[in-house]
Design a protein around this motif. Structure first.
Motif, PDB file in Angstrom:
ATOM      1  N   ALA A  97       0.849  -1.189   0.000  1.00  0.00           N
ATOM      2  CA  ALA A  97       0.000   0.000   0.000  1.00  0.00           C
ATOM      3  C   ALA A  97       0.883   1.237   0.000  1.00  0.00           C
ATOM      4  O   ALA A  97       1.921   1.267   0.649  1.00  0.00           O
ATOM      5  CB  ALA A  97      -0.903  -0.008   1.226  1.00  0.00           C
ATOM      6  N   ALA A 136      -4.684   1.354  -0.469  1.00  0.00           N
ATOM      7  CA  ALA A 136      -4.856   0.065   0.204  1.00  0.00           C
ATOM      8  C   ALA A 136      -6.248  -0.524  -0.015  1.00  0.00           C
ATOM      9  O   ALA A 136      -6.389  -1.729  -0.248  1.00  0.00           O
ATOM     10  CB  ALA A 136      -4.577   0.207   1.692  1.00  0.00           C
ATOM     11  N   ALA A 137      -7.291   0.296   0.048  1.00  0.00           N
ATOM     12  CA  ALA A 137      -8.657  -0.213  -0.119  1.00  0.00           C
ATOM     13  C   ALA A 137      -8.867  -0.757  -1.530  1.00  0.00           C
ATOM     14  O   ALA A 137      -9.486  -1.816  -1.710  1.00  0.00           O
ATOM     15  CB  ALA A 137      -9.676   0.872   0.187  1.00  0.00           C
ATOM     16  N   GLU A 138      -8.336  -0.049  -2.525  1.00  0.00           N
ATOM     17  CA  GLU A 138      -8.464  -0.528  -3.899  1.00  0.00           C
ATOM     18  C   GLU A 138      -7.660  -1.795  -4.108  1.00  0.00           C
ATOM     19  O   GLU A 138      -8.095  -2.712  -4.803  1.00  0.00           O
ATOM     20  CB  GLU A 138      -8.008   0.559  -4.881  1.00  0.00           C
ATOM     21  CG  GLU A 138      -8.955   1.734  -4.947  1.00  0.00           C
ATOM     22  CD  GLU A 138      -8.462   2.820  -5.884  1.00  0.00           C
ATOM     23  OE1 GLU A 138      -7.556   2.557  -6.700  1.00  0.00           O
ATOM     24  OE2 GLU A 138      -8.980   3.941  -5.797  1.00  0.00           O
ATOM     25  N   ARG A 139      -6.482  -1.854  -3.510  1.00  0.00           N
ATOM     26  CA  ARG A 139      -5.644  -3.057  -3.613  1.00  0.00           C
ATOM     27  C   ARG A 139      -6.362  -4.257  -3.005  1.00  0.00           C
ATOM     28  O   ARG A 139      -6.406  -5.332  -3.599  1.00  0.00           O
ATOM     29  CB  ARG A 139      -4.317  -2.826  -2.899  1.00  0.00           C
ATOM     30  CG  ARG A 139      -3.431  -4.036  -2.841  1.00  0.00           C
ATOM     31  CD  ARG A 139      -2.108  -3.686  -2.154  1.00  0.00           C
ATOM     32  NE  ARG A 139      -1.317  -4.858  -1.976  1.00  0.00           N
ATOM     33  CZ  ARG A 139      -1.234  -5.536  -0.834  1.00  0.00           C
ATOM     34  NH1 ARG A 139      -1.888  -5.134   0.225  1.00  0.00           N
ATOM     35  NH2 ARG A 139      -0.483  -6.616  -0.746  1.00  0.00           N
ATOM     36  N   ALA A 140      -6.960  -4.075  -1.819  1.00  0.00           N
ATOM     37  CA  ALA A 140      -7.659  -5.177  -1.166  1.00  0.00           C
ATOM     38  C   ALA A 140      -8.843  -5.646  -2.004  1.00  0.00           C
ATOM     39  O   ALA A 140      -9.058  -6.846  -2.167  1.00  0.00           O
ATOM     40  CB  ALA A 140      -8.120  -4.749   0.226  1.00  0.00           C
ATOM     41  N   ALA A 141      -9.600  -4.700  -2.572  1.00  0.00           N
ATOM     42  CA  ALA A 141     -10.742  -5.076  -3.408  1.00  0.00           C
ATOM     43  C   ALA A 141     -10.282  -5.814  -4.659  1.00  0.00           C
ATOM     44  O   ALA A 141     -10.891  -6.809  -5.067  1.00  0.00           O
ATOM     45  CB  ALA A 141     -11.536  -3.829  -3.797  1.00  0.00           C
ATOM     46  N   GLU A 178      -5.716  -7.908  10.620  1.00  0.00           N
ATOM     47  CA  GLU A 178      -6.214  -6.788   9.811  1.00  0.00           C
ATOM     48  C   GLU A 178      -5.837  -6.969   8.340  1.00  0.00           C
ATOM     49  O   GLU A 178      -6.670  -6.786   7.450  1.00  0.00           O
ATOM     50  CB  GLU A 178      -5.642  -5.479  10.333  1.00  0.00           C
ATOM     51  CG  GLU A 178      -6.132  -4.270   9.585  1.00  0.00           C
ATOM     52  CD  GLU A 178      -5.573  -2.972  10.134  1.00  0.00           C
ATOM     53  OE1 GLU A 178      -5.656  -1.967   9.417  1.00  0.00           O
ATOM     54  OE2 GLU A 178      -5.061  -2.956  11.268  1.00  0.00           O
ATOM     55  N   THR A 179      -4.607  -7.370   8.084  1.00  0.00           N
ATOM     56  CA  THR A 179      -4.165  -7.580   6.707  1.00  0.00           C
ATOM     57  C   THR A 179      -4.917  -8.742   6.068  1.00  0.00           C
ATOM     58  O   THR A 179      -5.339  -8.665   4.916  1.00  0.00           O
ATOM     59  CB  THR A 179      -2.651  -7.825   6.657  1.00  0.00           C
ATOM     60  OG1 THR A 179      -1.989  -6.690   7.205  1.00  0.00           O
ATOM     61  CG2 THR A 179      -2.176  -8.054   5.238  1.00  0.00           C
ATOM     62  N   ASP A 232      -8.356  -7.553   5.195  1.00  0.00           N
ATOM     63  CA  ASP A 232      -8.306  -6.654   4.036  1.00  0.00           C
ATOM     64  C   ASP A 232      -8.124  -7.429   2.733  1.00  0.00           C
ATOM     65  O   ASP A 232      -8.638  -7.042   1.693  1.00  0.00           O
ATOM     66  CB  ASP A 232      -7.178  -5.637   4.180  1.00  0.00           C
ATOM     67  CG  ASP A 232      -7.458  -4.578   5.222  1.00  0.00           C
ATOM     68  OD1 ASP A 232      -8.631  -4.451   5.639  1.00  0.00           O
ATOM     69  OD2 ASP A 232      -6.509  -3.881   5.617  1.00  0.00           O
ATOM     70  N   HIS A 236     -16.600  -5.995   9.367  1.00  0.00           N
ATOM     71  CA  HIS A 236     -16.661  -6.277   7.923  1.00  0.00           C
ATOM     72  C   HIS A 236     -18.025  -6.742   7.529  1.00  0.00           C
ATOM     73  O   HIS A 236     -18.808  -7.282   8.046  1.00  0.00           O
ATOM     74  CB  HIS A 236     -15.628  -7.326   7.537  1.00  0.00           C
ATOM     75  CG  HIS A 236     -14.292  -6.707   7.226  1.00  0.00           C
ATOM     76  ND1 HIS A 236     -13.633  -5.902   8.088  1.00  0.00           N
ATOM     77  CD2 HIS A 236     -13.496  -6.800   6.132  1.00  0.00           C
ATOM     78  CE1 HIS A 236     -12.482  -5.513   7.560  1.00  0.00           C
ATOM     79  NE2 HIS A 236     -12.386  -6.042   6.377  1.00  0.00           N
TER      80      HIS A 236
END
Length: 86
Positions: A7, A13-18, A51-52, A55, A86
């Protein structure tokens, strides 16, 4: 961009997780993870590992620290909180 881009290196980070969740073809659980409770072997706190994993959309996380279950309680509590959020 490869799946292991950290990230802050060109992708939020949010886009990477999605993106990683969408690319995952089958449910996955990491079954060999060490936390800082494994002296000289792990680098992350149990809370950060959970958390990771959340995500990334992992379906499970095994904490395999050496010589004890010292991080297991913190992992379990963090997983409970992550599931609630979540």
């Amino acid at each position: 961009m490869g799946p292991y881009v950290a990230a802050g290196e060109g992708e939020p980070a949010a886009e990477r997780a999605a993106r990683l969740r969408a690319e995952a073809p089958v449910p996955y659980a990491e079954l060999h993870t060490h936390s800082t409770f494994s002296f000289l072997d792990g680098a992350s706190q149990p809370e950060a590992l959970v958390e990771t994993a959340a995500d990334l959309g992992l379906h499970g996380l095994a904490l395999t620290d050496h010589d004890g279950f010292y991080g297991a309680g913190r992992r379990d509590w963090s997983a409970f909180l992550a599931a609630a959020n979540h």
